[in-house]
Structures are given as structure tokens and as C-alpha cells.
Design an enzyme around this catalytic site. Structure first.
Site, PDB file in Angstrom:
ATOM      1  N   CYS A  74      -1.908  -2.822   2.989  1.00  0.00           N
ATOM      2  CA  CYS A  74      -0.698  -2.233   2.438  1.00  0.00           C
ATOM      3  C   CYS A  74      -1.275  -0.622   2.683  1.00  0.00           C
ATOM      4  O   CYS A  74      -2.268  -0.370   2.068  1.00  0.00           O
ATOM      5  CB  CYS A  74      -0.628  -2.632   1.223  1.00  0.00           C
ATOM      6  SG  CYS A  74       0.688  -1.642   0.392  1.00  0.00           S
TER       7      CYS A  74
ATOM      8  N   GLU B  13      -3.988   5.923  -1.147  1.00  0.00           N
ATOM      9  CA  GLU B  13      -4.333   4.726  -1.169  1.00  0.00           C
ATOM     10  C   GLU B  13      -4.121   3.449  -0.320  1.00  0.00           C
ATOM     11  O   GLU B  13      -2.920   3.813   0.315  1.00  0.00           O
ATOM     12  CB  GLU B  13      -4.108   4.298  -3.168  1.00  0.00           C
ATOM     13  CG  GLU B  13      -4.710   5.247  -3.611  1.00  0.00           C
ATOM     14  CD  GLU B  13      -4.768   4.747  -5.228  1.00  0.00           C
ATOM     15  OE1 GLU B  13      -5.509   5.567  -5.883  1.00  0.00           O
ATOM     16  OE2 GLU B  13      -4.270   3.888  -5.659  1.00  0.00           O
TER      17      GLU B  13
ATOM     18  N   CYS C   3      12.082   7.535  -7.144  1.00  0.00           N
ATOM     19  CA  CYS C   3      12.530   6.215  -7.818  1.00  0.00           C
ATOM     20  C   CYS C   3      11.996   6.038  -9.076  1.00  0.00           C
ATOM     21  O   CYS C   3      10.714   6.474  -9.463  1.00  0.00           O
ATOM     22  CB  CYS C   3      12.219   4.855  -6.890  1.00  0.00           C
ATOM     23  SG  CYS C   3      12.812   4.852  -5.213  1.00  0.00           S
TER      24      CYS C   3
ATOM     25  N   CYS D 187       8.738   3.810 -10.216  1.00  0.00           N
ATOM     26  CA  CYS D 187       7.578   3.996  -9.222  1.00  0.00           C
ATOM     27  C   CYS D 187       6.591   4.939  -9.739  1.00  0.00           C
ATOM     28  O   CYS D 187       6.859   6.154  -9.818  1.00  0.00           O
ATOM     29  CB  CYS D 187       8.182   3.994  -7.880  1.00  0.00           C
ATOM     30  SG  CYS D 187       6.838   4.306  -6.467  1.00  0.00           S
TER      31      CYS D 187
ATOM     32  N   CYS E   4       2.161  -2.932  -5.803  1.00  0.00           N
ATOM     33  CA  CYS E   4       3.325  -2.201  -5.583  1.00  0.00           C
ATOM     34  C   CYS E   4       3.606  -1.036  -6.673  1.00  0.00           C
ATOM     35  O   CYS E   4       3.781  -1.257  -7.856  1.00  0.00           O
ATOM     36  CB  CYS E   4       4.578  -3.031  -5.406  1.00  0.00           C
ATOM     37  SG  CYS E   4       4.348  -4.272  -4.098  1.00  0.00           S
TER      38      CYS E   4
ATOM     39  N   CYS F   8       5.420  11.041  -2.808  1.00  0.00           N
ATOM     40  CA  CYS F   8       6.638  10.440  -2.190  1.00  0.00           C
ATOM     41  C   CYS F   8       7.872  11.438  -3.157  1.00  0.00           C
ATOM     42  O   CYS F   8       7.675  11.889  -4.006  1.00  0.00           O
ATOM     43  CB  CYS F   8       6.885   9.064  -2.675  1.00  0.00           C
ATOM     44  SG  CYS F   8       8.627   8.510  -1.903  1.00  0.00           S
TER      45      CYS F   8
END
Ligand code: SAH
Ligand code: SF4
Length: 358
Positions: A118, A102, A129, A132, A351, A125
């Protein structure tokens, strides 16, 4: 061939396997593999979407036939777009293997041709975290240099801006960019090439969760982009809980890596601090954050980002009063603070919300 009129980049994957992306090669590499005609001109036509015709590079037929034999001419495909009420657009891009990443297209608000993208560096990932959404999907794979750059070209061709100098990039989409440093940096070198997009290195921000080994390597590379650091906690105990990377490189070690980076004139760090209600939003946190920043309080930027809530995390956004209060506590301690309301919130493009099941 039945697909005679189809563009080469529309073709299905198998026959392209093993070939480098046409967008991953520098002019001298195009020359080295036998580019008929000017390799520099071919590079220019590939890398400047404002010269394209019908969404594809305007290559002569001889060059195109040659390129099809030696390189993969497919770009990430814009598979979905979700415009947000704030003017930004969230895009899902489909890669050659069908995986999706994305990106977010964010025009400056008023009468300004400048646009910020962005963009992503990995599919998923590995850093885990706990606040997230991308982290919750784990890592599927690294993006190739041509895919990293390809996101930018696909967005430009479709949504603008029309020129490289109107573009700002932040690597704050999916992935930990420093976990894919070789491909990331090759993509950055290609983006900065004067015959291509010609981006200035200070128009590119690489955001990291604090992968110190990567920060140290990147600090010695040219072009050296700007660095953003996601802090999100002020004690090692808390940070190790929400950001596992801190168990390897703690806050003190991370702080030393920034001194070693030795910012040059025109280079600013961007510190990101996601505000998690009841977790990292007290006055004691503000004090420790200011102490940790030390002399970096001045001349650099600190962005407070209220948690964007999503189904994969139990963390919540603090109330508006607390967000303002936290900002005041930091300002009173000499920090330069901005509260960043993530753009694209209503389409989950903000984010940490860039998650996509493939
Ligand atoms: N992996 C890199 C870049 C991608 S994440 C990094 O961590 O820096 C981009 C930013 O989004 C980071 O600052 C991260 O802390 C923030 N973020 C992650 N999840 C979030 C959430 N749920 N709400 C708000 N910001 C979030
Ligand atoms: Fe990865 Fe960044 Fe999300 Fe952490 S915040 S899981 S490093 S994308």
C-alpha cells in the site's frame, strides 16, 4: 572528498537539487542525455532490486560516475518499521527533503511469495475527508515520479518480494493519487516497463475519493490501472458532509464517470465503503448503495471497511453485529461484498491512519 566511500544516495540534499531522479527516466531518456554504454541495461540495473548489491544498483563505475553528474541517485530511505501482529509491516519512508510518507508491506498469509504494497502518492492530502487521518494533515506536496516508484524499490530491496511478478500495488496510502495524476502515471509507466519491474497494469490499483476529472483522464491513458472508488456515503447530503469532493462531483456524476470508463475484460472496479457508526450504516444506506451500483453490483468488488478510529476524527467503528448485518443487507440485494479488516491496525498502519508529522 571525505565521503569518498559513501554511496551517492546517502549524500545530503543540496548538490542534488534540480536534478531528476535516476528512477524517473526511461531508457530512451537516459540515452538522450548521453548514457555511456547501453541505456537499456542501465535502466534494467536501476529498476530491478533483485539484481542490486548491498541495497544499491550494481552499476559499473563509469556509468555510476556519469549518472551522479546528471541525476539524483537517492531513494526514499526506510526510516522506521513497525511490524504488526498480522504479518504486515508499516514503514515510514524519509524523502530527500526530510518529509516522511508511509507505506504498508502486506505478505499474503500462507506460503505464497506474493506481496501487496500500500503506497502513497502525496505527502498529506488536500481532499479533507472528515474520517481520514491523512486528510486532517492537509497537503504538503506531491510526490515526484521517482519518489512514487522509489517507495516500491526501497521496500523490495529490504523486505521482498524478489521479483516484479510477485508484487501487487494499491495506491491507498497517503494522498489522492488522481490529484497528482501526471507524476502518478509516469511512475506507473516506469513500473510496467518490461526492462524494469515489469508489473502488469491489472496488478496496480489506484484508489480515488471520486475526483471525476482525474478519472476521465486516467481512463484514456495506457497502461490503464485498475480503479478503486471510495464511496463512504449514499446520499449527496451525507457524502458532501464527510467528503468535500462530492460538492464538485456528486454521486450521479461519479456513477456516470464509471459507465464512461467502460471496464474491459479482466478489469474490475473495487468499491470501498468505510462503515461509520450511526452515520452510514443503516438498511436504507445499504439499499441506496445497491441502487447506486446498479449493474456494477455483479462482477465487481465491494469492500466494507469498519472505521479505523483515530484521534483526528470523532467517527467510531460500528459494532461487529452491525458490520455483519450491513454486509447481509447488501448480499441480499445481489452485491458481492467482502468485509475488509484493515491490516496493520495495531500499528496505526491501517487505511486512513497513515499520518506522520514531519
Ligand atoms: N485518497 C484515496 C486513497 C487513499 S485513502 C481514496 O480516498 O480513495 C484509502 C482508503 O482508506 C479509502 O478507501 C478511504 O475511504 C479509506 N479510509 C480513510 N480513512 C479511513 C479510516 N479512518 N478508516 C478506514 N478507512 C479509511
Ligand atoms: Fe485524502 Fe483519501 Fe484521506 Fe480523503 S480518504 S482525505 S481522499 S487520503
Amino acid at each position: 572528498m571525505t565521503d569518498h566511500h559513501a554511496m551517492p544516495w546517502d549524500r545530503p540534499a543540496p548538490e542534488r537539487e534540480g536534478l531528476p531522479s535516476a528512477w524517473s527516466l526511461f531508457p530512451e531518456e537516459l540515452a538522450a542525455i548521453g548514457c555511456p554504454g547501453s541505456a537499456l541495461e542501465t535502466f534494467r540495473r536501476l529498476h530491478r532490486p533483485w539484481t542490486w548489491k548491498g541495497g544499491a544498483p550494481d552499476l559499473g563505475s563509469g556509468i555510476r560516475r556519469w549518472l551522479e553528474g546528471v541525476a539524483d541517485l537517492r531513494l526514499p530511505r526506510l526510516a522506521e518499521r513497525q511490524p504488526s501482529s498480522d504479518g504486515s509491516t508499516k514503514l515510514a519512508l524519509e524523502l530527500a527533503d526530510g518529509r516522511r510518507i508511509e507505506a504498508v508491506h502486506m505478505p499474503r498469509r500462507v506460503r505464497n511469495p506474493r506481496v501487496t504494497y500500500c503506497i502513497s502518492s502525496q505527502v498529506g492530502c488536500a481532499m479533507g475527508c472528515t474520517f481520514c487521518a491523512t486528510g486532517s494533515m492537509g497537503i504538503l506536496r506531491n510526490l515526484q515520479p521517482g519518489e512514487i516508484l522509489g517507495q516500491v524499490l526501497a521496500l523490495m530491496a529490504d523486505l521482498g518480494p524478489d521479483r516484479g511478478h510477485e508484487l501487487t500495488l494499491v495506491f491507498m496510502g497517503m494522498g489522492e493519487p488522481l490529484h497528482n495524476l501526471d507524476h502518478l502515471h509516469r511512475a506507473i509507466r516506469l513500473m510496467c516497463h518490461p526492462a524494469g519491474l515489469g508489473l502488469g497494469k491489472n496488478r496496480i490499483t489506484v484508489s480515488t475519493s471520486g475526483l471525476v476529472s482525474g478519472i476521465e483522464k486516467l481512463s484514456k491513458l495506457e497502461p490503464r490501472p485498475l480503479l478503486a472508488l471510495s464511496l463512504n456515503a449514499t446520499t449527496d447530503e451525507a457524502r458532501s458532509r464527510t467528503m468535500p469532493v462530492n460538492r464538485v462531483w456528486n454521486l450521479a456524476r461519479l456513477r456516470r464517470a464509471l459507465d464512461d470508463w467502460a471496464p474491459r475484460r479482466g478489469e474490475k472496479f473495487c468499491f470501498e465503503y468505510v462503515l461509520l457508526a450511526g452515520e452510514n450504516d443503516t438498511e436504507a444506506d445499504a439499499q441506496r448503495l445497491a441502487d447506486w451500483l446498479g449493474d456494477l453490483r455483479r462482477g465487481h468488488n465491494l469492500n466494507l471497511i469498519p472505521m479505523n478510529e483515530h484521534a483526528a476524527s470523532a467517527f467510531r467503528e460500528p459494532g461487529e453485529d452491525r458490520v455483519q448485518q450491513f454486509s447481509e443487507w447488501l448480499k441480499a440485494r445481489g452485491c458481492f461484498v467482502t468485509v475488509r479488516r484493515s491490516r496493520g491496525r495495531d500499528v496505526q498502519g491501517a487505511c486512513g491512519q497513515l499520518v506522520k508529522e514531519s
